[in-house]
Design a protein around this motif. Structure first.
Motif, short mmCIF file in Angstrom:
data_model
loop_
_atom_site.label_atom_id
_atom_site.label_comp_id
_atom_site.label_asym_id
_atom_site.label_seq_id
_atom_site.Cartn_x
_atom_site.Cartn_y
_atom_site.Cartn_z
N VAL A 150 1.02 8.96 -6.50
CA VAL A 150 1.91 9.06 -7.75
C VAL A 150 2.65 7.97 -7.68
O VAL A 150 3.48 7.13 -7.96
CB VAL A 150 1.92 9.75 -9.16
N GLY A 151 3.83 8.70 -6.86
CA GLY A 151 5.33 8.42 -6.13
C GLY A 151 5.60 7.28 -5.20
O GLY A 151 5.73 6.55 -5.69
N ILE A 152 4.56 7.64 -4.51
CA ILE A 152 4.52 6.35 -4.12
C ILE A 152 4.31 4.95 -4.39
O ILE A 152 4.64 3.90 -4.38
CB ILE A 152 3.96 6.56 -2.37
N VAL A 153 2.99 5.00 -5.39
CA VAL A 153 2.33 3.96 -5.75
C VAL A 153 3.38 3.60 -6.93
O VAL A 153 3.76 1.62 -6.69
CB VAL A 153 1.48 3.70 -7.10
N ALA A 154 4.35 4.01 -8.01
CA ALA A 154 5.61 3.35 -8.06
C ALA A 154 6.33 2.92 -7.46
O ALA A 154 7.56 1.87 -7.66
CB ALA A 154 5.90 4.86 -9.27
N GLY A 155 7.19 3.67 -6.69
CA GLY A 155 8.04 3.41 -5.89
C GLY A 155 7.87 2.20 -5.26
O GLY A 155 8.21 1.80 -5.03
N ALA A 156 6.31 2.33 -4.41
CA ALA A 156 5.96 0.28 -3.46
C ALA A 156 6.01 -0.38 -4.63
O ALA A 156 7.34 -1.95 -3.89
CB ALA A 156 4.53 0.23 -3.33
N PRO A 192 -4.71 5.12 -2.69
CA PRO A 192 -3.93 4.49 -4.00
C PRO A 192 -3.42 3.92 -3.49
O PRO A 192 -3.56 2.15 -4.11
CB PRO A 192 -3.39 6.58 -4.96
N GLY A 193 -2.33 3.83 -2.50
CA GLY A 193 -1.23 3.23 -2.29
C GLY A 193 -1.96 1.60 -1.40
O GLY A 193 -2.03 0.94 -2.03
N SER A 194 -2.63 2.02 -1.20
CA SER A 194 -3.72 0.76 -0.05
C SER A 194 -4.68 0.30 -1.11
O SER A 194 -4.26 -0.91 -1.08
CB SER A 194 -4.89 1.60 1.35
N ILE A 195 -5.12 0.33 -2.24
CA ILE A 195 -6.30 0.32 -2.87
C ILE A 195 -5.26 -1.16 -3.30
O ILE A 195 -5.11 -2.12 -3.95
CB ILE A 195 -6.57 1.08 -4.06
N SER A 196 -4.03 -0.15 -4.66
CA SER A 196 -3.06 -0.93 -5.39
C SER A 196 -2.58 -2.60 -4.35
O SER A 196 -2.37 -3.70 -4.67
CB SER A 196 -1.63 -0.10 -5.58
#
Length: 258
Positions: free
Chosen positions: A84-90, A188-192
């Motif tokens: 959750v944090g890394i997707v928003a932070g990226a 999830p980060g890779s998908i985004s």
């Protein structure tokens, strides 16, 4: 994509194999190996290399997280909080890229890596250690993921390089749980990232598929050695890998000054 740059199947497969072994061994995405290999060795444009690496990391992270998970070495709750944090932070990191003095941040991150490298020789996690989940821990994990995401967006570093040592040192995680949870967090980060890069035509799907194939097959090999190696020697190996990343960043920084 420039039609002149068309890496062959075997070189791409070898890049994937190297990335997969490192992913399974250290709980990282492998981008610190994949991106330079695609850009420097296979002459792929830098942005295309980065986008292709993010796409290749997706299947790698899935297989890696599954491999660690089947062994009981993934903290699913902690991984979800980090994600959750890394997707928003990226997203914030990417937005701040053109506004902040990235040079100062790079030097700060290299200093952080140097501290981690030294710490890995003195702080050895126990294999039975687990992350104790509480409201405060959840908040701290989300914040950790957010900061990691910002650094990823600003500097293009893989989240595992930051998250694995942080989970061991600050959340009392075992080395194996830190690595498995890190790989799960990357999905999830890779998908985004892949969706965004695909829209900008910064992904070579053929190259990503070949690199991802090689990585997927060899992630369990890296995992096998991660489980086999004593935690102290695992830390030593990880510190050597971080030294490689630190030197790589330092060389790039010094070249830009010339």
């Amino acid at each position: 994509m420039n039609q002149i740059v068309r890496p062959g199947f075997l070189p791409l497969l070898l890049v994937g194999i190297a990335g997969g072994i490192l992913s399974g061994l250290f709980g990282i995405g492998g981008g610190t190996i994949i991106v330079p290999a695609l850009a420097l060795w296979l002459s792929m444009p830098q942005k295309l290399s980065a986008g292709t690496s993010v796409a290749a990391i997706l299947p790698t992270a899935i297989v890696g997280a599954t491999t660690y998970g089947l062994q009981g070495h993934v903290d699913w709750i902690a991984g979800a909080c980090l994600a959750v944090g890394i997707v928003a932070g990226a997203q914030l990191g990417a937005a701040l890229l053109a506004k902040l003095p990235v040079g100062a941040i790079q030097w700060g991150f290299m200093g952080f890596l140097a501290i981690v490298i030294v710490s890995l020789w003195f702080v050895v996690p126990q294999r039975g250690d687990e992350i104790e989940i509480s409201v405060l821990t959840v908040i701290m994990l989300i914040v950790t993921g957010f900061i990691t995401g910002v650094l990823s967006g600003l500097l293009g570093v893989g989240g595992g390089v930051v998250v694995v040592p942080v989970l061991m040192f600050f959340f009392s995680s075992s080395d194996l749980i830190a690595k498995g949870t890190s790989l799960f967090m990357m999905i999830p980060g890779s998908i985004s990232g892949t969706i965004g890069n695909f829209r900008r035509q910064n992904v070579d799907l053929r190259a990503a598929a070949i690199v991802g194939l090689g990585a997927c097959v060899f992630v369990p090999v890296g995992n096998f050695f991660a489980v086999l190696i004593d935690p102290f020697w695992g830390n030593v190996a990880f510190s050597i890998y971080l030294v490689f990343i630190l030197i790589q960043m330092l060389v790039r920084k010094l070249r830009k000054k010339k």
